[in-house]
Design an enzyme around this catalytic site. Structure first.
Site, PDB file in Angstrom:
ATOM      1  N   SER A  48     161.287 -27.698   5.311  1.00 17.78           N
ATOM      2  CA  SER A  48     160.476 -27.344   6.475  1.00 17.78           C
ATOM      3  C   SER A  48     159.029 -27.129   6.051  1.00 17.78           C
ATOM      4  O   SER A  48     158.742 -26.239   5.230  1.00 17.78           O
ATOM      5  CB  SER A  48     161.003 -26.063   7.124  1.00 17.78           C
TER       6      SER A  48
ATOM      7  N   HIS B 128     161.433 -31.594   7.997  1.00 14.02           N
ATOM      8  CA  HIS B 128     161.597 -30.755   9.184  1.00 14.02           C
ATOM      9  C   HIS B 128     160.236 -30.212   9.612  1.00 14.02           C
ATOM     10  O   HIS B 128     159.511 -29.617   8.812  1.00 14.02           O
ATOM     11  CB  HIS B 128     162.554 -29.617   8.846  1.00 14.02           C
TER      12      HIS B 128
ATOM     13  N   ASP C  44     158.361 -27.860  12.337  1.00 19.52           N
ATOM     14  CA  ASP C  44     158.567 -26.787  13.305  1.00 19.52           C
ATOM     15  C   ASP C  44     157.397 -26.696  14.268  1.00 19.52           C
ATOM     16  O   ASP C  44     156.269 -26.395  13.868  1.00 19.52           O
ATOM     17  CB  ASP C  44     158.725 -25.449  12.568  1.00 19.52           C
TER      18      ASP C  44
ATOM     19  N   MET D 273     155.881 -24.687  17.325  1.00 19.18           N
ATOM     20  CA  MET D 273     155.978 -23.372  17.980  1.00 19.18           C
ATOM     21  C   MET D 273     154.828 -23.193  18.965  1.00 19.18           C
ATOM     22  O   MET D 273     153.699 -23.607  18.683  1.00 19.18           O
ATOM     23  CB  MET D 273     155.922 -22.262  16.935  1.00 19.18           C
TER      24      MET D 273
ATOM     25  N   HIS E 190     161.518 -30.020  15.389  1.00 18.44           N
ATOM     26  CA  HIS E 190     162.210 -28.893  16.017  1.00 18.44           C
ATOM     27  C   HIS E 190     161.265 -28.247  17.025  1.00 18.44           C
ATOM     28  O   HIS E 190     160.295 -27.595  16.638  1.00 18.44           O
ATOM     29  CB  HIS E 190     162.617 -27.915  14.897  1.00 18.44           C
TER      30      HIS E 190
ATOM     31  N   MET F 264     160.281 -25.607  19.337  1.00 15.42           N
ATOM     32  CA  MET F 264     160.444 -24.224  19.793  1.00 15.42           C
ATOM     33  C   MET F 264     159.375 -23.992  20.842  1.00 15.42           C
ATOM     34  O   MET F 264     158.427 -23.209  20.649  1.00 15.42           O
ATOM     35  CB  MET F 264     160.315 -23.269  18.597  1.00 15.42           C
TER      36      MET F 264
ATOM     37  N   MET G  85     170.530 -22.187  14.458  1.00 18.39           N
ATOM     38  CA  MET G  85     169.533 -21.271  13.902  1.00 18.39           C
ATOM     39  C   MET G  85     170.257 -20.142  13.185  1.00 18.39           C
ATOM     40  O   MET G  85     171.076 -19.433  13.785  1.00 18.39           O
ATOM     41  CB  MET G  85     168.640 -20.703  15.008  1.00 18.39           C
TER      42      MET G  85
ATOM     43  N   GLY H  60     160.907 -18.554  14.706  1.00 17.48           N
ATOM     44  CA  GLY H  60     159.517 -18.109  14.828  1.00 17.48           C
ATOM     45  C   GLY H  60     158.809 -17.968  13.491  1.00 17.48           C
ATOM     46  O   GLY H  60     157.593 -18.126  13.437  1.00 17.48           O
ATOM     47  N   PHE H  61     159.574 -17.700  12.450  1.00 13.35           N
ATOM     48  CA  PHE H  61     158.939 -17.435  11.154  1.00 13.35           C
ATOM     49  C   PHE H  61     159.806 -17.947  10.012  1.00 13.35           C
ATOM     50  O   PHE H  61     161.031 -17.919  10.100  1.00 13.35           O
ATOM     51  CB  PHE H  61     158.717 -15.924  10.967  1.00 13.35           C
TER      52      PHE H  61
ATOM     53  N   GLY I 253     160.880 -17.579   5.870  1.00 11.22           N
ATOM     54  CA  GLY I 253     161.061 -16.488   4.928  1.00 11.22           C
ATOM     55  C   GLY I 253     161.967 -15.362   5.388  1.00 11.22           C
ATOM     56  O   GLY I 253     161.957 -14.281   4.807  1.00 11.22           O
TER      57      GLY I 253
ATOM     58  N   ASP J  78     169.402 -23.816   9.980  1.00  4.61           N
ATOM     59  CA  ASP J  78     167.952 -23.649   9.875  1.00  4.61           C
ATOM     60  C   ASP J  78     167.611 -22.166   9.809  1.00  4.61           C
ATOM     61  O   ASP J  78     167.763 -21.450  10.797  1.00  4.61           O
ATOM     62  CB  ASP J  78     167.283 -24.305  11.090  1.00  4.61           C
TER      63      ASP J  78
ATOM     64  N   GLY K 132     162.629 -24.004   4.104  1.00  4.77           N
ATOM     65  CA  GLY K 132     161.180 -23.890   3.925  1.00  4.77           C
ATOM     66  C   GLY K 132     160.833 -23.221   2.616  1.00  4.77           C
ATOM     67  O   GLY K 132     160.399 -23.844   1.649  1.00  4.77           O
TER      68      GLY K 132
END
Ligand code: DX5
Ligand code: ZN
Length: 226
Positions: A12, A37, A39, A41, A70, A72, A141, A146-147, A149, A179, A201
């Site tokens: 990611s 991937h 993301d 957002m 993806h 979101m 998920m 949203g984040f 880590g 994910d 990621g």
């Protein structure tokens, strides 16, 4: 889904260097990634912002790998065509926030792209029951989106098992992806539960050597000690 490897690793780019994204994508490609991937957002469906179709378009010349986009974002439908035109190969829409997700998947298919359905941690596996005829990928998920880590939610493992049973019963070749929080310790758990695609990621772009990081994930998922 055409693939030569039983376990697909999808780094990611959320955890990559945003100031050098083209080179990061090229480096992950050289390092042995299967998919990339991306993301997206919107600061509304999720409490964070990333980028839109222009970034996908800008990255397209830097890799031949499938772009796994993806979304979101809420609503997703008005932007499906733009992401397809920008170079997305797979487009994931969430069942949450998209009331006509069946139509969204139809639209993605009509655009000639692989259709993915994403589900948040609180959403039961039955939410995709009536989408199995259209879905090419189910993206589970394993963190709240949203984040990067965050810590992998082990509560999602039974859901992955149930989804694998549903996919087997459907007799369709549907990829089950996980994910969020995926690292070499999580890989064997998620793979044993039935996942065959792994978004990561931090465990790729947060490491010094991407090729080693991807190889570790792959070996861990295949039950090979690192
Ligand atoms: C979370 C994103 C993930 C995220 C994963 O909202 O959908 O794709 O980048 O990052 P890690 O592997 O760091 O959890
Ligand atoms: Zn994602």
């Amino acid at each position: 889904m055409a693939d030569t490897s039983p376990l697909l690793i999808a780094p990611s780019i959320l955890s990559a260097d945003f100031a050098a994204m083209g080179e990061e994508v090229a480096a992950a490609t050289r390092a042995g990634a299967d998919w990339l991937h991306i993301d997206i957002m919107d600061g509304h469906f999720v409490p964070n912002l990333t980028f839109g179709p222009p970034m996908v378009r800008a990255l397209r010349p830097h890799s031949h790998l499938p772009f796994d986009v993806h979304l979101m974002i809420e609503p997703a439908d008005p932007l499906l065509e733009a992401f397809a035109a920008a170079g997305a190969d797979h487009i994931h829409v969430h069942v949450e926030g998209n009331p006509h997700v069946h139509r969204s998947l139809q639209t993605i298919r009509a655009l000639g792209k692989k259709a993915g359905v994403a589900i948040c941690p609180a959403t039961p596996p039955e939410a995709v029951s009536y989408l199995l005829d259209l879905a090419d990928v189910i993206l589970v998920m394993t963190v709240n989106p949203g984040f990067g880590g965050q810590r992998f939610l082990e509560s999602q493992l039974p859901k992955i098992r149930t989804l694998r049973e549903m996919v087997t019963a459907s007799k369709r070749d549907i990829v089950i992806g996980v994910d969020g929080g995926v690292d070499p310790l999580v890989m064997p758990l998620a793979a044993a539960a039935g996942a065959n695609m792994f978004v990561s990621g931090t465990a790729v772009f947060g490491q010094a050597d991407y090729a080693t990081a991807i190889a570790h994930l792959r070996q861990a998922g295949a039950g090979v000690p690192n």
